[in-house]
Design an enzyme around this catalytic site. Structure first.
Site, mmCIF file in Angstrom:
data_model
loop_
_atom_site.group_PDB
_atom_site.id
_atom_site.type_symbol
_atom_site.label_atom_id
_atom_site.label_comp_id
_atom_site.label_asym_id
_atom_site.label_seq_id
_atom_site.Cartn_x
_atom_site.Cartn_y
_atom_site.Cartn_z
ATOM 1 N N ASN A 38 0.835 -1.216 0.000
ATOM 2 C CA ASN A 38 0.000 0.000 0.000
ATOM 3 C C ASN A 38 0.869 1.265 0.000
ATOM 4 O O ASN A 38 0.351 2.376 0.113
ATOM 5 C CB ASN A 38 -0.967 0.020 1.195
ATOM 6 C CG ASN A 38 -0.237 0.152 2.517
ATOM 7 O OD1 ASN A 38 0.988 0.101 2.575
ATOM 8 N ND2 ASN A 38 -0.986 0.329 3.589
ATOM 9 N N ASN A 105 -5.997 -12.429 5.914
ATOM 10 C CA ASN A 105 -6.247 -12.357 4.468
ATOM 11 C C ASN A 105 -5.251 -13.219 3.689
ATOM 12 O O ASN A 105 -5.609 -13.880 2.711
ATOM 13 C CB ASN A 105 -6.193 -10.900 3.992
ATOM 14 C CG ASN A 105 -7.437 -10.138 4.394
ATOM 15 O OD1 ASN A 105 -8.503 -10.738 4.581
ATOM 16 N ND2 ASN A 105 -7.318 -8.831 4.551
ATOM 17 N N TYR A 151 2.749 -3.540 17.659
ATOM 18 C CA TYR A 151 3.557 -4.369 16.765
ATOM 19 C C TYR A 151 3.819 -5.734 17.394
ATOM 20 O O TYR A 151 3.572 -6.774 16.783
ATOM 21 C CB TYR A 151 4.867 -3.646 16.478
ATOM 22 C CG TYR A 151 5.753 -4.296 15.440
ATOM 23 C CD1 TYR A 151 5.417 -4.279 14.094
ATOM 24 C CD2 TYR A 151 6.953 -4.913 15.817
ATOM 25 C CE1 TYR A 151 6.243 -4.851 13.134
ATOM 26 C CE2 TYR A 151 7.783 -5.486 14.868
ATOM 27 C CZ TYR A 151 7.431 -5.447 13.532
ATOM 28 O OH TYR A 151 8.250 -6.026 12.593
ATOM 29 N N TYR A 165 -4.408 -21.853 11.400
ATOM 30 C CA TYR A 165 -4.771 -22.225 10.023
ATOM 31 C C TYR A 165 -4.071 -23.518 9.613
ATOM 32 O O TYR A 165 -4.615 -24.302 8.835
ATOM 33 C CB TYR A 165 -4.438 -21.092 9.038
ATOM 34 C CG TYR A 165 -5.585 -20.138 8.818
ATOM 35 C CD1 TYR A 165 -5.909 -19.193 9.789
ATOM 36 C CD2 TYR A 165 -6.359 -20.183 7.669
ATOM 37 C CE1 TYR A 165 -6.972 -18.317 9.613
ATOM 38 C CE2 TYR A 165 -7.422 -19.311 7.477
ATOM 39 C CZ TYR A 165 -7.725 -18.377 8.446
ATOM 40 O OH TYR A 165 -8.778 -17.523 8.268
ATOM 41 N N ARG A 192 15.552 4.082 12.566
ATOM 42 C CA ARG A 192 16.288 2.940 13.095
ATOM 43 C C ARG A 192 17.727 3.330 13.318
ATOM 44 O O ARG A 192 18.257 4.258 12.706
ATOM 45 C CB ARG A 192 16.234 1.764 12.121
ATOM 46 C CG ARG A 192 14.836 1.479 11.674
ATOM 47 C CD ARG A 192 14.682 0.062 11.313
ATOM 48 N NE ARG A 192 14.544 -0.734 12.509
ATOM 49 C CZ ARG A 192 13.766 -1.816 12.596
ATOM 50 N NH1 ARG A 192 13.101 -2.237 11.566
ATOM 51 N NH2 ARG A 192 13.694 -2.500 13.709
#
Ligand code: UDP
Length: 345
Positions: A38, A105, A151, A165, A192
């Site tokens: 994205n 997803n 996070y 899954y 960082r």
């Protein structure tokens, strides 16, 4: 080594630092790549040389939305998530969603296509560890309500989803716990330590050392990490991990400052700043599992890796104020889950 058979591979987060290197590598090996990003912390510049390649397709999309890929899909590398504290804390709710909904997803797509799925997990799941160095069997020491939790907990939940899954739908999964990684294409404004110190040194600006610099990290050069990721992905089906991937060479952060000053010949002074909340004091991977199961061991030492990274920044860093194109996207406006179309499951 990686399978020689050309495969259809999705790399989520494929325009980011690690993802774009992985796309390069997989295209070079003859695979067909779908790169989904994205562009929140990834950049088109990282994949520009690939954009016209016949075996490369870029999909600009948020991983929180269901993923549709035409045709077969053999492999999914799930690397989509801002990974530096500065970026992932900018939109913490978005970070949790990216980790959790993104993983779901990816896994739904893996069920639908019969793909193998690799999750880029993180050493952050160990939090501020009370066990040192950190083996995969350590459950970690995470503050679930602090500023890093979006996070850390997001990535922990993603690991849970991967294993559920596998248990419920028999998805072939791989979970890599990636320790601090550095190299060309880190963002200069990533916040960082390696990129900050190099950029500051090249500009003769003060190196911002947080705390007294005695906190440690273990830095892995990006090429070594890619090798480990690919070996893990192509390992036998019963090897799921989690598997630590990192360089076990542990250094205090102040040593990074010294090495960067040495290698750049910079006149920068060191400026001490407060240690951020929940900043882990020590971090070092136990990599016996990767060595034993994958025959993997990092080969690039810190001196050589820093040299290559400094060379990259010397060539690509604008001399003036931060390149606008490289600045992080403004914080996304978080859309409440109830306002989104929900996929029943
Ligand atoms: N750090 C520092 N100066 C900087 C950026 C980071 O001293 O300009 C420290 C930071 O507090 C941490 C270590 O370097 O102890 C690594 O930070 P980074 O954000 O690179 O990675 P992470 O904390 O996620 O391991």
């Amino acid at each position: 080594m990686a399978s020689a058979k050309p495969m259809h591979i999705l790399v989520t987060g494929g325009a980011g630092f690690i993802g774009s290197h992985l796309c390069d590598r997989l295209v070079q090996k003859g695979h067909r790549i779908f790169c989904l990003d994205n562009l929140q912390s990834g950049h088109r510049a990282n994949i520009r040389p690939l954009l016209n390649h016949p075996r490369f397709e870029f999909i600009e999309q948020d991983i929180c939305d269901p993923i549709e890929i035409r045709g077969p899909l053999d492999r999914i590398y799930n690397l989509a998530c801002p990974a530096s504290p500065r970026h992932y804390q900018r939109d913490p709710i978005g970070t949790v969603r990216t980790c959790v909904l993104g993983a779901q997803n990816v896994l739904e797509l893996a069920v639908q296509k019969g793909s193998r799925a690799l999750q880029a997990s993180t050493s952050e799941i160990y939090g501020d560890p009370e066990v040192h160095p950190q083996p995969e069997s350590y459950f970690g020491h995470v503050n679930p309500t602090g500023p890093r939790a979006c996070y850390d907990e997001g990535k922990r939940c993603a690991e849970t989803l991967f294993f559920d899954y596998q248990r419920i739908y028999d998805v072939p999964i791989k979970v890599a716990r990636i320790f601090n990684t550095y190299g060309p294409r880190m963002l200069e404004n990533d916040g960082r330590v390696v990129s900050n110190f190099i950029v500051q040194a090249l500009r003769n600006e003060p190196l911002t050392l947080y705390g007294d610099g005695s906190q440690t990290r273990s830095f892995c050069y990006v090429d070594d990490l890619l090798e480990g990721l690919e070996l893990l992905m192509e390992s036998p089906r019963d090897v799921s991990g989690p598997c630590n991937l990192g360089n076990p060479h542990e250094v205090p952060v102040r040593e990074i400052a010294r090495l960067v000053l040495d290698q750049t010949g910079s006149r920068s002074p060191i400026e001490f700043r407060p240690l951020p909340q929940d900043d882990p004091k020590r971090r070092q991977p136990v990599i016996g599992r990767a060595q034993h199961l994958l025959g993997w061991f990092p080969r690039v030492d810190l001196q050589r890796g820093l040299r290559a990274t400094i060379d990259y920044f010397s060539l690509h860093m604008p001399s003036g104020p931060l390149d606008r194109a490289n600045q992080p996207a403004p914080a996304r406006v978080h859309v409440r889950a109830s306002a989104r179309s929900q996929r029943p499951h």
